[in-house]
Scaffold this active site. Structure first.
Site, PDB file in Angstrom:
ATOM      1  N   HIS A 169      32.468   4.415  61.388  1.00  0.00           N
ATOM      2  CA  HIS A 169      31.463   5.460  61.560  1.00  0.00           C
ATOM      3  C   HIS A 169      30.234   4.914  62.282  1.00  0.00           C
ATOM      4  O   HIS A 169      29.768   5.501  63.270  1.00  0.00           O
ATOM      5  CB  HIS A 169      31.078   6.021  60.187  1.00  0.00           C
ATOM      6  CG  HIS A 169      30.047   7.098  60.230  1.00  0.00           C
ATOM      7  ND1 HIS A 169      30.358   8.430  60.156  1.00  0.00           N
ATOM      8  CD2 HIS A 169      28.693   7.048  60.331  1.00  0.00           C
ATOM      9  CE1 HIS A 169      29.254   9.151  60.225  1.00  0.00           C
ATOM     10  NE2 HIS A 169      28.220   8.329  60.331  1.00  0.00           N
ATOM     11  N   GLU A 170      29.705   3.807  61.801  1.00  0.00           N
ATOM     12  CA  GLU A 170      28.500   3.250  62.411  1.00  0.00           C
ATOM     13  C   GLU A 170      28.783   2.697  63.806  1.00  0.00           C
ATOM     14  O   GLU A 170      27.904   2.715  64.680  1.00  0.00           O
ATOM     15  CB  GLU A 170      27.889   2.179  61.511  1.00  0.00           C
ATOM     16  CG  GLU A 170      27.471   2.668  60.126  1.00  0.00           C
ATOM     17  CD  GLU A 170      26.570   3.893  60.145  1.00  0.00           C
ATOM     18  OE1 GLU A 170      25.845   4.099  61.152  1.00  0.00           O
ATOM     19  OE2 GLU A 170      26.593   4.647  59.164  1.00  0.00           O
ATOM     20  N   HIS A 229      28.255   5.457  66.259  1.00  0.00           N
ATOM     21  CA  HIS A 229      26.842   5.566  66.638  1.00  0.00           C
ATOM     22  C   HIS A 229      26.459   4.462  67.628  1.00  0.00           C
ATOM     23  O   HIS A 229      25.814   4.702  68.648  1.00  0.00           O
ATOM     24  CB  HIS A 229      25.957   5.425  65.400  1.00  0.00           C
ATOM     25  CG  HIS A 229      25.897   6.627  64.522  1.00  0.00           C
ATOM     26  ND1 HIS A 229      25.491   7.861  64.967  1.00  0.00           N
ATOM     27  CD2 HIS A 229      26.179   6.784  63.190  1.00  0.00           C
ATOM     28  CE1 HIS A 229      25.518   8.727  63.966  1.00  0.00           C
ATOM     29  NE2 HIS A 229      25.930   8.098  62.880  1.00  0.00           N
ATOM     30  N   GLU A 275      26.148  12.220  65.709  1.00  0.00           N
ATOM     31  CA  GLU A 275      27.144  12.362  64.647  1.00  0.00           C
ATOM     32  C   GLU A 275      28.510  12.755  65.196  1.00  0.00           C
ATOM     33  O   GLU A 275      29.538  12.407  64.623  1.00  0.00           O
ATOM     34  CB  GLU A 275      26.680  13.382  63.606  1.00  0.00           C
ATOM     35  CG  GLU A 275      25.660  12.846  62.632  1.00  0.00           C
ATOM     36  CD  GLU A 275      26.175  11.663  61.835  1.00  0.00           C
ATOM     37  OE1 GLU A 275      27.341  11.691  61.363  1.00  0.00           O
ATOM     38  OE2 GLU A 275      25.430  10.680  61.684  1.00  0.00           O
TER      39      GLU A 275
END
Length: 491
Positions: A256-257, A260, A286
């Site tokens: 997830h990170e 980003h 997101e």
């Protein structure tokens, strides 16, 4: 064009100072000594005072006025658009209020962490009240007679209003609740069993970051209570966390990170330390973290590859087939924590926060009643009671640091990701074959080419429309979720 050149030279230093402020925030959540919190609050306030003064400098207004009506190329026009937006916003907020907010929210973050560790909402409530009072004051200044919450939302998703989101979320909530109910009536897939060595988790986590394209020559991976990504350009850092009995917490927090971080790392380097050199909005941000984590990282094809990596790292962990592993990764089950929620229930966690923070900002909900309101809403939405504050109102850091208007961008990002996934599948028809051998390059390359490289060049909805070929709406996300989970749970 002298005015433009002068404006951009001045803004370059403002952007550099903002990156330094971000690095202080990263340090505070990772390696800063706990006893340094009072001094850090003063440092953050001092730096915010400098940034506010630069953003409201009369010369910025003069340069912008000189450019009014001047024909600019698309990049220059976008830079002027973003600087104008920043100048007008900062000019509405008194310098003293900006510095006070920086000081109070820096201190509040530490008080939240202590209260969370002690499951003591009452210990956090006084400083949360202070933060909310300051944010209401800031919101009123920004709104200038308009809707206060919309003014806050504009900080994270320009061009979107609470009414827009309410319509979108109004379509999501009943559909997700219906799917959730149908799934929970089915037998639950087997989960992983045993203990998973932290060092081995972090080693595989680093491999996953590399697999998804994270460049550690310009980044690093650390541990934090609440995983996050920080920075842009040539210095983009992420954090993850570990759980002895749940390695997916580490792996999917990392992916997830990385979503980003790769967005920031893949922006055109010509935009470095300009207003365009960072993600255009949190909703678009997101969309990247969620499509990396879910549509790619939790796909049947990619989990087949990850199953082999897990067996190599941990040996037998209670699951003996790729099919069962995919079901375990995508297991829908009761839980309290938003960041650990499955794809079906995740947005229900976000909508709860969206409604509560709007009520807080409007004055319809008082801080003293927030914990009870949270617990009541959670039980209504999920069917069971919150057992402790750290699993409820204290689980997220966002409100302590004043991020009101941020939560809805998580669900907006999921909606955007649904649209992008449709386009990605059409553009890369053999995507599953590539993911099944751990090759994400076609997927991440498509996202880099069609979205990430543009940084802030286009407005949020525009960049999604250009990349996906459709106006953003919840239908692609819902269709994807229904198809995926109907297959896993034989609905």
């Amino acid at each position: 064009m002298t005015a433009y050149d002068d404006l951009m030279a001045y803004d370059h230093d403002t952007q550099a100072l903002a990156q330094i402020a971000g690095r202080l925030g990263w340090d505070q959540e990772t390696v800063m000594p706990r006893g340094a919190a009072p001094q850090r609050a003063e440092e953050m306030a001092a730096l915010e005072s400098v940034l506010h003064a630069r953003r409201t400098d009369p010369r910025v207004g003069d340069w912008l006025a000189a450019l009014d009506g001047v024909s600019l190329d698309p990049v220059a026009a976008a830079n002027v658009r973003e600087i104008t937006r920043s100048y007008e916003r900062a000019s509405k907020v008194p310098a003293k209020l900006a510095a006070t907010l920086a000081r109070v929210t820096s201190a509040a973050q530490g008080k939240w962490a202590d209260a969370r560790a002690g499951d003591d909402y009452a210990a956090f409530a006084p400083v949360l009240s202070e933060v909310i009072d300051l944010k209401r004051e800031e919101g009123a200044a920004l709104a200038a007679g308009g809707d206060v919450y919309d003014a806050m939302l504009a900080d994270y998703e320009p061009g979107t209003t609470a009414a827009d989101l309410q319509g979108m979320f109004g379509a999501l909530r009943p559909a997700l609740s219906e799917l959730r109910t149908a799934i929970l009536e089915q037998p639950k897939p087997q989960g992983v069993t045993g203990a998973f060595d932290e060092a081995a988790q972090l080693k595989l986590s680093a491999l996953l970051a590399q697999t998804f394209g994270y460049n550690t020559d310009h980044g690093r991976i650390d541990k934090a209570v609440h995983p996050f990504s920080s920075g842009s350009g040539l210095d983009v850092r992420i954090t993850t966390r570990t759980n002895l009995h749940d390695p997916f917490n580490c792996f999917y927090s990392t992916i997830h990170e990385v979503g980003h971080a790769c967005y920031e790392q893949n922006i055109d380097t010509d935009y470095l330390l300009t207003p365009l050199g960072q993600g255009v909005s949190m909703g678009v941000h997101e969309s990247q973290s969620r499509i990396y984590e879910n549509q790619i990282g939790r796909s049947r094809a990619f989990t087949g590859w990850l199953f082999g990596q897990m067996r190599d790292a941990f040996g037998d962990f209670g699951i003996d087939s790729e099919e069962a592993f995919c079901a375990a990764v995508n297991r829908v089950s009761n839980g309290y924590i938003r960041t650990e929620a499955d794809e079906v229930q995740y947005n229900l966690h976000v909508l709860l926060r969206f409604d509560l923070e709007r009520a807080l900002m409007a004055g319809d909900l008082q801080v003293g009643d927030l914990e009870a309101a949270w617990n009541d809403r959670f039980e209504a939405d999920f069917g069971y009671k919150v057992d402790k504050a750290s699993n409820g109102v204290l689980q997220d850091v966002h409100w302590s640091v004043g991020l009101f208007g941020y939560f809805p961008t998580y669900s907006l990002g999921n909606v955007y990701a649904g649209c992008l996934h449709d386009a990605l599948r059409s553009a890369v028809p053999d995507l599953d074959a590539q993911l099944s051998v751990g090759d994400t390059s076609a997927a991440t390359g498509w996202l880099q080419q069609n979205l990430q490289r543009h940084g802030g060049l286009y407005e949020p909805r525009e960049v999604i429309e250009r990349a996906s070929g459709q106006v953003p709406g919840p239908e692609p996300l819902l269709a994807y979720l229904r198809a995926k989970f109907s297959d896993i749970y034989a609905l």
